[in-house]
Design an enzyme around this catalytic site. Sequence first.
Site: not given
Ligand code: UD1
Length: 367
Positions: A207
């Site tokens: 991811h």
């Molecule tokens: C975040 C953490 C990362 C961790 C990961 C575990 C930061 C900088 N990164 O990354 O260290 O390894 O979580 O999962 O904080 N999204 C959904 N549903 C959700 C959450 C996210 O659809 O419940 C999608 C959204 O499109 C979002 C993308 O995932 O834009 C990324 O989510 P985000 O929280 O920005 O970062 P992660 O890649 O999940």
Amino acid sequence: MKKVISVVGARPNFMKVAPLHRAFAQYSAQCVHQICHTGQHYDAAMSDAFFNDLDMPEPTYFLGIGSGSHAEQTARVMVEFEKVCLEAKPDLVIVVGDVNSTIACTLTASKLHIKTAHVEAGLRSYDRTMPEEINRIATDAISDYCFITEQSGLDNLQHDGFNPNNMFFVGNTMIDSLHYALPKAEQSGILAELGLQPRGYVLMTIHRPSNVDDREQLEMLLRIFRDLSQERDIVFPVHPRTRKNIAAHGLQHLVDESPRLHLIEPQGYVNFLALMKNADFVMTDSGGIQEETTALGVPCITLRTTTERPITCTLGTNVLIQPNESAIRAAIHTAIHNPRKQGTVPPLWDGNAAQRITDIIVNKILV
Ligand code: UD1
């Protein structure tokens, strides 16, 4: 009565805070422990499932932040968490790990002169292109107390000149959760549901932006998985970011061409633990999974150039592999044809880290 608020935001935070909440219960005469969920992760599979599996109570505060750019997400957490701090007036804010919610809440609390403690402090990948590395450096720099999982964390904080009286090598609360949930994982039906045998499949998670945001990189990984799936079952619980990018980059056909690839929804903690424990080997770019596989003695191939958790390579079952095609194919070949990498469990990863942390907080910090 003292008040402590622990912050959770994203999936890897929940298993680090759950054992703290349980350990604080024995000190209910001295302090109240509350949980603030920023809502950085909000899908049922990315958040609610963990509260259920880890027997965590509903958070006292839910900030409903959701997704956004780093600046947007961090800023929104700060604005909302400031309101919580002003209303609740905690004596200590605990943050865990390295996600955007971690730095946002540390910054907010410290500017209100509220003491902060960072659990899983001192880890460094020395790769500042990782957003988590910025979060780690900044959080440690302004935290009042640091709780440390492995020797490198201690070394890094010493190197940075952190006050030695305020850093504590306590072990790993994530491994506390692993010990707690293993009996439940033994009861999980996920292997049967997927038609898998113990040691009969490879578990995969990717991811990180560096692996899934770039089309060429993601395509290369999916091609390798397609080829491996000719001869092995692969279980691939897909993070929302990865799923979106597979679609956005037009790569679904590679998934469809992979005969034994089980592309499944992100799993809750108990099912994922069952999948890790029984895997032949694990391939990942996660941080926490490097530690969990080391605790379980399961070989792990980490598709990253650096790790902030070096003990998983020196003592544990982890190997770091440059995420390029020839290196990954060679690592898979080795994992399939050579004896499993054996490891030992790092010091203090014994299931009692949260007990040590709460003892220190109640008897040394809050007095
Ligand atoms: C975040 C953490 C990362 C961790 C990961 C575990 C930061 C900088 N990164 O990354 O260290 O390894 O979580 O999962 O904080 N999204 C959904 N549903 C959700 C959450 C996210 O659809 O419940 C999608 C959204 O499109 C979002 C993308 O995932 O834009 C990324 O989510 P985000 O929280 O920005 O970062 P992660 O890649 O999940």
